[in-house]
Design a protein around this motif. Structure first.
Motif, short mmCIF file in Angstrom:
data_model
loop_
_atom_site.label_atom_id
_atom_site.label_comp_id
_atom_site.label_asym_id
_atom_site.label_seq_id
_atom_site.Cartn_x
_atom_site.Cartn_y
_atom_site.Cartn_z
N PHE A 56 -35.33 67.30 5.30
CA PHE A 56 -36.48 68.18 5.52
C PHE A 56 -36.03 69.58 5.90
O PHE A 56 -36.55 70.57 5.39
CB PHE A 56 -37.39 67.57 6.61
CG PHE A 56 -38.67 68.32 6.79
CD1 PHE A 56 -39.73 68.13 5.91
CD2 PHE A 56 -38.81 69.23 7.82
CE1 PHE A 56 -40.91 68.82 6.08
CE2 PHE A 56 -39.99 69.92 7.99
CZ PHE A 56 -41.05 69.72 7.11
N ARG A 57 -35.03 69.67 6.81
CA ARG A 57 -34.53 70.99 7.21
C ARG A 57 -33.87 71.72 6.05
O ARG A 57 -33.96 72.93 5.95
CB ARG A 57 -33.55 70.85 8.37
CG ARG A 57 -34.23 70.81 9.71
CD ARG A 57 -33.26 70.98 10.83
NE ARG A 57 -32.70 69.67 11.15
CZ ARG A 57 -31.42 69.46 11.45
NH1 ARG A 57 -30.57 70.44 11.50
NH2 ARG A 57 -31.00 68.25 11.71
N PHE A 58 -33.18 70.98 5.16
CA PHE A 58 -32.52 71.62 4.02
C PHE A 58 -33.53 72.20 3.05
O PHE A 58 -33.41 73.34 2.62
CB PHE A 58 -31.62 70.61 3.30
CG PHE A 58 -31.01 71.16 2.04
CD1 PHE A 58 -29.95 72.03 2.10
CD2 PHE A 58 -31.50 70.80 0.79
CE1 PHE A 58 -29.39 72.55 0.94
CE2 PHE A 58 -30.96 71.30 -0.36
CZ PHE A 58 -29.89 72.18 -0.29
N PHE A 59 -34.53 71.42 2.69
CA PHE A 59 -35.49 71.86 1.68
C PHE A 59 -36.47 72.89 2.20
O PHE A 59 -36.95 73.73 1.44
CB PHE A 59 -36.26 70.67 1.10
CG PHE A 59 -35.51 69.93 0.04
CD1 PHE A 59 -35.33 70.48 -1.22
CD2 PHE A 59 -34.99 68.67 0.30
CE1 PHE A 59 -34.65 69.80 -2.21
CE2 PHE A 59 -34.30 67.98 -0.69
CZ PHE A 59 -34.13 68.55 -1.94
N PHE A 60 -36.82 72.84 3.47
CA PHE A 60 -37.90 73.68 3.97
C PHE A 60 -37.41 74.77 4.92
O PHE A 60 -38.07 75.07 5.91
CB PHE A 60 -38.97 72.81 4.63
CG PHE A 60 -39.64 71.90 3.64
CD1 PHE A 60 -40.52 72.40 2.71
CD2 PHE A 60 -39.34 70.54 3.63
CE1 PHE A 60 -41.12 71.56 1.77
CE2 PHE A 60 -39.94 69.70 2.70
CZ PHE A 60 -40.82 70.21 1.78
N GLN A 61 -36.28 75.38 4.60
CA GLN A 61 -35.85 76.59 5.29
C GLN A 61 -36.61 77.76 4.70
O GLN A 61 -36.95 77.77 3.52
CB GLN A 61 -34.36 76.80 5.13
CG GLN A 61 -33.52 75.73 5.77
CD GLN A 61 -32.04 75.90 5.47
OE1 GLN A 61 -31.62 76.89 4.89
NE2 GLN A 61 -31.26 74.93 5.87
N TRP A 62 -36.85 78.79 5.51
CA TRP A 62 -37.68 79.89 5.07
C TRP A 62 -37.07 80.63 3.87
O TRP A 62 -37.77 81.02 2.96
CB TRP A 62 -37.93 80.86 6.21
CG TRP A 62 -38.82 81.98 5.80
CD1 TRP A 62 -38.47 83.29 5.66
CD2 TRP A 62 -40.20 81.90 5.44
NE1 TRP A 62 -39.54 84.03 5.24
CE2 TRP A 62 -40.62 83.20 5.10
CE3 TRP A 62 -41.12 80.86 5.36
CZ2 TRP A 62 -41.91 83.48 4.69
CZ3 TRP A 62 -42.40 81.15 4.97
CH2 TRP A 62 -42.79 82.44 4.64
N VAL A 65 -37.65 78.79 0.31
CA VAL A 65 -39.01 78.40 -0.07
C VAL A 65 -39.19 78.47 -1.58
O VAL A 65 -39.75 77.57 -2.20
CB VAL A 65 -40.05 79.29 0.66
CG1 VAL A 65 -41.43 79.07 0.11
CG2 VAL A 65 -40.00 79.03 2.14
N LYS A 66 -38.70 79.54 -2.20
CA LYS A 66 -38.83 79.70 -3.65
C LYS A 66 -38.10 78.58 -4.38
O LYS A 66 -38.65 77.96 -5.30
CB LYS A 66 -38.28 81.06 -4.06
CG LYS A 66 -38.30 81.34 -5.53
CD LYS A 66 -37.69 82.71 -5.81
CE LYS A 66 -37.50 82.96 -7.27
NZ LYS A 66 -36.83 84.24 -7.54
N ALA A 67 -36.87 78.30 -3.98
CA ALA A 67 -36.08 77.26 -4.63
C ALA A 67 -36.71 75.89 -4.46
O ALA A 67 -36.80 75.11 -5.42
CB ALA A 67 -34.66 77.26 -4.07
N THR A 68 -37.17 75.59 -3.26
CA THR A 68 -37.79 74.30 -2.99
C THR A 68 -39.09 74.14 -3.78
O THR A 68 -39.37 73.07 -4.32
CB THR A 68 -38.06 74.14 -1.49
OG1 THR A 68 -36.82 74.23 -0.80
CG2 THR A 68 -38.72 72.82 -1.18
N SER A 69 -39.86 75.21 -3.86
CA SER A 69 -41.11 75.11 -4.60
C SER A 69 -40.87 74.88 -6.09
O SER A 69 -41.59 74.12 -6.73
CB SER A 69 -41.98 76.35 -4.36
OG SER A 69 -41.33 77.49 -4.84
#
Length: 138
Positions: A56-62, A65-69
Motif C-alpha cells: 500500500f505504501r509503495f503504490f500510494f505515495q504522493w 499517483v500518476k504511475a499507480t493510476s
C-alpha cells in the motif's frame, strides 16, 4: 542465502503464475480471461511477498499517483474487457512505477559475465546507458 517465510514463498509462486498468465495471455492475442487472471495473481503475489502495508505504501505515495493510476487503471480496464488498451496502460504505469529500479538492474546485469558482454554491443550499449542513467525527475 535469503530465507523466506511461508507467506513470501506463496507470494513468489503467485507472482510467477501471474507473470506466466500475463505473457501467455499476450501470446494468445490478448485473451481477456488469461490477462485478468494474470493481473489478479501478480498484484496479490506482490502483496504476499512484501506485505500488505508495504504494498500500500509503495503504490500510494504522493509522487507515484500518476504511475499507480495508470497501472491499476490498466488492470481495471483489462477486467472490464478491453485487454489491449488495458495492457498498454499497465505497461506505461509499470515503467513509471519502477523506473528508479532500472539503473540498479542495468548495473547488476553489467556485472553478469555473459549478459554484461551483450550490453556492451554497439546498438545495445547506447540504450543500456540511457536506461542506466539515474534520472528520477518526473
Amino acid at each position: 542465502m535469503i530465507s523466506l517465510t511461508d507467506t513470501q514463498k506463496i507470494g513468489m509462486g503467485l507472482t510467477g503464475f501471474g507473470v506466466f498468465f500475463l505473457l501467455f495471455g499476450m501470446m494468445l492475442f490478448f485473451d481477456k480471461a488469461l490477462l485478468a487472471i494474470g493481473n489478479i495473481l501478480f498484484v496479490s503475489g506482490l502483496s504476499f511477498v512484501i506485505g500488505l502495508e508495504r504494498t500500500f505504501r509503495f503504490f500510494f505515495q504522493w509522487h507515484k499517483v500518476k504511475a499507480t493510476s495508470f497501472f491499476l487503471g490498466g488492470v481495471l480496464v483489462v477486467l472490464m474487457g478491453w485487454p489491449i488498451i488495458g495492457v498498454v496502460l499497465e505497461i506505461y504505469g509499470f515503467f513509471l512505477l519502477f523506473r528508479g529500479f532500472f539503473p540498479v538492474a542495468v548495473g547488476f546485469i553489467r556485472r553478469v559475465p555473459v549478459l554484461g558482454s551483450l550490453l556492451n554491443l554497439p546498438g545495445i550499449s547506447s540504450v543500456a546507458d540511457k536506461v542506466g542513467e539515474s534520472n528520477t525527475m518526473v
